[in-house]
Design an enzyme around this catalytic site. Structure first.
Site, short mmCIF file in Angstrom:
data_model
loop_
_atom_site.label_atom_id
_atom_site.label_comp_id
_atom_site.label_asym_id
_atom_site.label_seq_id
_atom_site.Cartn_x
_atom_site.Cartn_y
_atom_site.Cartn_z
CB SER A 72 -0.95 0.02 1.19
OG SER A 72 -2.00 -0.87 0.95
CE LYS A 75 -3.69 0.72 -1.30
NZ LYS A 75 -4.42 0.17 -0.15
CE1 TYR A 199 -4.68 -1.17 -4.62
CE2 TYR A 199 -5.30 -3.48 -4.75
CZ TYR A 199 -4.98 -2.37 -4.00
OH TYR A 199 -4.98 -2.44 -2.63
CE1 TYR A 251 -4.80 1.41 4.18
CE2 TYR A 251 -3.10 0.37 5.50
CZ TYR A 251 -3.56 0.82 4.28
OH TYR A 251 -2.79 0.67 3.19
CB VAL A 269 -0.12 -6.05 4.03
CG1 VAL A 269 -1.37 -5.46 4.64
CG2 VAL A 269 -0.27 -6.26 2.55
O1 DON Z 1 -4.89 -5.06 -1.95
C1 DON Z 1 -4.35 -5.47 -0.93
O2 DON Z 1 -4.99 -5.92 0.02
C2 DON Z 1 -2.85 -5.37 -0.82
N1 DON Z 1 -2.26 -5.46 -2.14
C3 DON Z 1 -2.43 -4.06 -0.23
C4 DON Z 1 -2.93 -3.87 1.16
C5 DON Z 1 -2.08 -3.08 2.03
O3 DON Z 1 -0.88 -2.98 1.93
C6 DON Z 1 -2.81 -2.50 3.13
N2 DON Z 1 -1.89 -2.21 4.15
N3 DON Z 1 -1.70 -2.15 5.22
#
Ligand code: DON
Length: 319
Positions: A72, A75, A199, A251, A269
């Site tokens: 993420s 982003k 994405y 978040y 993540v």
């Molecule tokens: O779409 C997803 O769930 C992961 N590619 C990215 C999520 C993420 O990194 C949220 N982070 N804490």
């Protein structure tokens, strides 16, 4: 306590070495992300930290040169490209409020008619990806994102990790559900699979703490890349991206991170956290084990220790 200057690179190196030493001895390390199979295999016993001052060379400790999945944190860079492309009209399709919900929550999206709360939760980033596809294919958009990361970190070796991207593509039902729902509400224009192809690949870009700290540095430098003087975003837009990081970058733990650390942050993540110290530096800490909200357990602790030692919280020093 005086605020530690980046010119005191010897003291900063000591601070980072000390943090890395203490973290190495910690037994509670969190859990690797399980819902993306390729991330579930990463070794928990890794930790790196890198500081990219706006006016000096990189300072780092631990596994700061090891590549990890930026997830993420990507982003921030997709938002930067979208703002370059469509400017303030982006805000007609995505909000600027913290969600208070998990990053992949569907509930709020239904109440709010397919307009995601902010560009850092998954549905918000999926809208940003759709905006990038207005004038290019998903392959071109991935290349543009890679070009931005490479330019900012002055490193042409940065790539998408294809096995992570494939793993996300195979298991991304929840993101598909979010995208289809937004399409049903009229807020997603390109075909869902094209948007998700971009994405998932942007999330699967692999970078090290050192590369990522350099890539985030323009946000600490009023939108300019300090290495080249090039304007990446206007000072006002850079400030606004940073404000969103503070309010929404971790978040439903954004409030907790502001409370404990007091720096604009974006987590992923893969276990990375990018923090901006306005006017001073961009800092990345990484350790793959996550807490219950999906933020790196040990990278969060590292940032608490860093602000205690440097006085870099934007809310002032601790003592
Ligand atoms: O779409 C997803 O769930 C992961 N590619 C990215 C999520 C993420 O990194 C949220 N982070 N804490």
């Amino acid at each position: 306590m005086p605020i530690l200057k980046t010119t005191d690179s010897e003291r900063l190196q000591e601070v980072l070495d000390d943090i890395a030493d203490r973290i190495a001895g910690m037994s509670e390390r969190g859990k690797v992300a399980q819902y993306i199979p390729e991330l579930a295999t990463v070794d928990l016993n890794q930790f790196g930290i890198a500081i990219a001052p706006i006016d000096g060379p990189l300072i780092s400790a631990g596994d700061a040169g090891t590549l990890f999945s930026i997830q993420s944190i990507s982003k921030v860079f997709s938002l930067t490209l979208a703002l370059q492309q469509v400017g303030a009209s982006l805000w007609q399709r995505v909000g600027r409020e913290p969600s208070g919900d998990p990053f992949n929550s569907i509930v709020q999206l239904e109440h709010e008619r397919g307009i995601p709360r902010n560009p850092f939760i998954n549905p918000g980033a999926i809208i940003v990806a759709d905006v990038l596809l207005e004038d290019r294919s998903s392959d071109e958009a991935v290349n543009d994102l890679l070009a931005l990361c490479r330019e900012l970190s002055d490193d042409n070796s940065i790539e998408v990790d294809a096995s992570v991207a494939e793993s996300e593509m195979r298991t991304g039902s929840r993101n598909r559900a979010l995208a289809h729902f937004m399409q049903a509400e009229g807020n997603l224009n390109a075909p869902v699979e094209d948007v998700l192809s971009l994405y998932f690949r942007q999330c699967s870009i692999a970078m090290s703490c050192e590369q990522l700290a350099l890539a985030g540095r323009f946000l600490a430098a009023a939108g300019q890349n300090p290495a080249t003087g090039a304007t990446v975003l206007s000072a006002q837009r850079a400030r606004r991206v940073t404000a969103l990081m503070m309010m929404c970058g971790s978040y439903d733990a954004s409030g907790e991170f502001a409370f404990r650390v007091g720096l604009p942050a974006k987590s992923g993540v893969g276990g990375g956290i990018l923090c901006i110290v306005p006017g001073i530096a961009s800092v990345v800490a990484w350790s793959p084990g996550l807490d219950q909200k999906g933020n790196s357990h040990l990278a969060s602790i590292a940032f608490q220790e860093l602000v205690r030692a440097t006085g870099w919280s934007i809310f002032g020093p601790s003592t």
